[in-house]
Write an enzyme that holds these catalytic residues in place. Structure first.
Site, PDB file in Angstrom:
ATOM      1  N   ILE A 105       0.878  -1.160   0.000  1.00 38.09           N
ATOM      2  CA  ILE A 105       0.000   0.000   0.000  1.00 38.09           C
ATOM      3  C   ILE A 105       0.920   1.216   0.000  1.00 38.09           C
ATOM      4  CG2 ILE A 105      -0.244   0.009   2.501  1.00 38.09           C
ATOM      5  CD1 ILE A 105      -3.133   1.068   2.063  1.00 38.09           C
ATOM      6  N   ALA A 106       0.624   2.179  -0.863  1.00 33.69           N
ATOM      7  CA  ALA A 106       1.481   3.352  -0.961  1.00 33.69           C
ATOM      8  C   ALA A 106       0.686   4.564  -1.420  1.00 33.69           C
ATOM      9  CB  ALA A 106       2.626   3.095  -1.930  1.00 33.69           C
TER      10      ALA A 106
ATOM     11  N   TYR B  30      -3.145   1.353  10.383  1.00 35.67           N
ATOM     12  CA  TYR B  30      -3.698  -0.002  10.405  1.00 35.67           C
ATOM     13  C   TYR B  30      -4.493  -0.272  11.677  1.00 35.67           C
ATOM     14  CZ  TYR B  30      -0.517  -0.657   6.489  1.00 35.67           C
ATOM     15  OH  TYR B  30       0.145  -0.531   5.306  1.00 35.67           O
TER      16      TYR B  30
ATOM     17  N   ASN C  15       7.398   0.995  11.547  1.00 32.98           N
ATOM     18  CA  ASN C  15       6.666   1.621  10.442  1.00 32.98           C
ATOM     19  C   ASN C  15       5.585   2.539  11.003  1.00 32.98           C
ATOM     20  OD1 ASN C  15       5.014   2.203   8.203  1.00 32.98           O
ATOM     21  ND2 ASN C  15       5.512   0.230   7.251  1.00 32.98           N
TER      22      ASN C  15
ATOM     23  N   GLU D  52       1.845  -7.558   6.983  1.00 29.17           N
ATOM     24  CA  GLU D  52       3.061  -7.640   7.772  1.00 29.17           C
ATOM     25  C   GLU D  52       3.881  -6.384   7.506  1.00 29.17           C
ATOM     26  OE1 GLU D  52       5.281 -11.477   8.569  1.00 29.17           O
ATOM     27  OE2 GLU D  52       6.547 -10.503   7.067  1.00 29.17           O
TER      28      GLU D  52
END
Length: 151
Positions: free
Chosen positions: A74-75, A119, A113, A108
């Site tokens: 995801i970016a 999340y 991060n 993961e």
């Protein structure tokens, strides 16, 4: 598919910090996109599905298995951050996965991060840890944290 591959790489190349080596190269993305169990979303800067030929602001890819899906990537392009696109992608992926019959969504990430907050705010909970899984460019080792979200 080539157009979508180019568009995914446009975001990937700008979004991932090379210090962590987490960005996939073109061959890795292309190899995943040809699999019938890989699905992706491309969004423009307004949060709508990016139209063919339009430069996307964000993307996400998942891999499906019976009853579950894994968020692979995801970016959000740096010029489009802080607009809610990451959260929107997470929710779209969850909706898509549920529609395909999945009961859980996994991901993961490295333990430091900053996306962890994103999340967790979207229902992911930590369920596992891989000791020293990630290696930074400077040689630092970091654990990988596995997260799951029930759909």
């Amino acid at each position: 598919m080539k157009d979508d591959l180019d568009r995914i790489m446009h975001v990937m190349d700008a979004a991932f910090d090379p210090a962590w080596g987490e960005a996939w190269n073109r061959r890795q993305v292309e190899g995943s996109l040809v699999l019938p169990t890989t699905f992706y979303r491309l969004l423009n800067s307004e949060g709508n599905e990016a139209l063919p030929g339009e430069k996307p602001a964000a993307f996400a890819m998942v891999r499906a298995a019976p009853g579950e899906e894994e968020l692979l990537l995801i970016a959000v392009h740096p010029t489009s951050r802080r607009r809610g696109l990451g959260g929107l992608l997470v929710e779209l992926l969850a909706t898509d996965a549920k529609a395909r019959g999945s009961e859980r969504l996994f991901l993961e990430m490295r333990e430091n991060n900053t996306a962890r907050t994103l999340y967790e705010s979207h229902g992911f909970i930590p369920i596992g840890r891989r000791k020293d899984y990630y290696k930074a460019a400077d040689g630092t080792r970091l654990d990988a944290i596995t997260y799951a979200r029930t759909l």
